[in-house]
Design an enzyme around this catalytic site. Structure first.
Site, short mmCIF file in Angstrom:
data_model
loop_
_atom_site.label_atom_id
_atom_site.label_comp_id
_atom_site.label_asym_id
_atom_site.label_seq_id
_atom_site.Cartn_x
_atom_site.Cartn_y
_atom_site.Cartn_z
N GLY A 181 0.85 -1.19 0.00
CA GLY A 181 0.00 0.00 0.00
C GLY A 181 0.88 1.24 0.00
CG HIS B 284 -0.91 1.14 7.26
ND1 HIS B 284 -0.03 0.69 8.21
CD2 HIS B 284 -0.19 1.98 6.46
CE1 HIS B 284 1.16 1.25 8.01
NE2 HIS B 284 1.09 2.04 6.95
CD GLU B 285 -1.12 2.44 2.66
OE1 GLU B 285 -0.70 3.60 2.54
OE2 GLU B 285 -0.40 1.49 3.05
CG HIS C 92 0.07 6.73 5.50
ND1 HIS C 92 1.15 7.22 6.20
CD2 HIS C 92 0.33 5.41 5.28
CE1 HIS C 92 2.02 6.23 6.40
NE2 HIS C 92 1.56 5.13 5.86
CB CYS D 36 4.89 2.08 7.69
SG CYS D 36 4.44 3.60 6.83
CG LEU D 37 6.70 1.07 1.65
CD1 LEU D 37 6.13 1.45 0.29
CD2 LEU D 37 7.87 0.12 1.50
CD GLN E 37 3.21 5.65 2.85
OE1 GLN E 37 2.26 5.12 2.30
NE2 GLN E 37 4.16 4.95 3.44
ZN LIG Z 1 2.41 3.29 5.97
#
Ligand SMILES: [Zn+2]
Length: 163
Positions: free
Chosen positions: A47, A133-134, A137, A91-92, A52
């Site tokens: 995701g 989760h996304e 963000h 998470c990236l 991000q």
């Molecule tokens: Zn994330």
């Protein structure tokens, strides 16, 4: 696209901002979604939300396994199950850190796709997890906000705030 991480103060600032709705879904939005999907796949993420990659707009992409990538524009969760599930998240933007946390096990979400069409989706399991989760963000929320302060500080302590 460069993936923003919490290790840089200027990038963390963007990650912590609430993203704004996309007013018009046009060629620019389509290009953004395509670039985000390519970035997500290259980074081996499942995701990716626009903040991000430094863009404060309400769009995220998801790709789980061999399934086709999904694009969510201006998403709203319309239902969350009372039943919770526990899953280890990463998470990236917080590289190589993982923590278990609880979220609703199932959700319903309404969003627009890159053709400007509204759609509704019911999701359970990993897909429901990634979507939540996304969506976080887009509101400047990171998975570490859902864990204990002690665990959060342990993760934050691994990042040097460079600039
Ligand atoms: Zn994330």
């Amino acid at each position: 696209m460069e993936i923003y991480t919490i290790g840089f103060e200027n990038q963390l600032k963007i990650l912590r901002q609430k993203a704004l709705p996309i007013e018009n879904i046009n060629d620019r939005t389509i290009k953004l979604a395509e670039d985000m999907i390519a970035t997500m796949i290259e980074a081996k993420g499942i995701g990716l939300a626009a903040p991000q990659v430094g863009i404060g707009e309400r769009i995220f992409t998801v790709k789980i396994g061999e399934d086709a990538p999904l694009i969510f524009i201006n998403p709203e969760i319309t239902f969350t199950s009372a039943k919770l599930s526990t899953y280890e998240e990463g998470c990236l933007s917080i590289p190589e850190q993982y923590a278990e946390l609880e979220r609703p096990q199932a959700i319903q979400i309404q969003a627009w796709n890159n053709r400007g069409r509204a759609f509704n989706l019911e999701a359970t399991g990993l897909l429901a997890r990634v979507i939540q989760h996304e969506l976080d963000h887009l509101d400047g929320i990171l998975f570490i906000d859902h864990i204990s302060k002690q665990k959060r500080n342990r993760i934050l302590g691994k990042f040097i705030f460079a600039s």
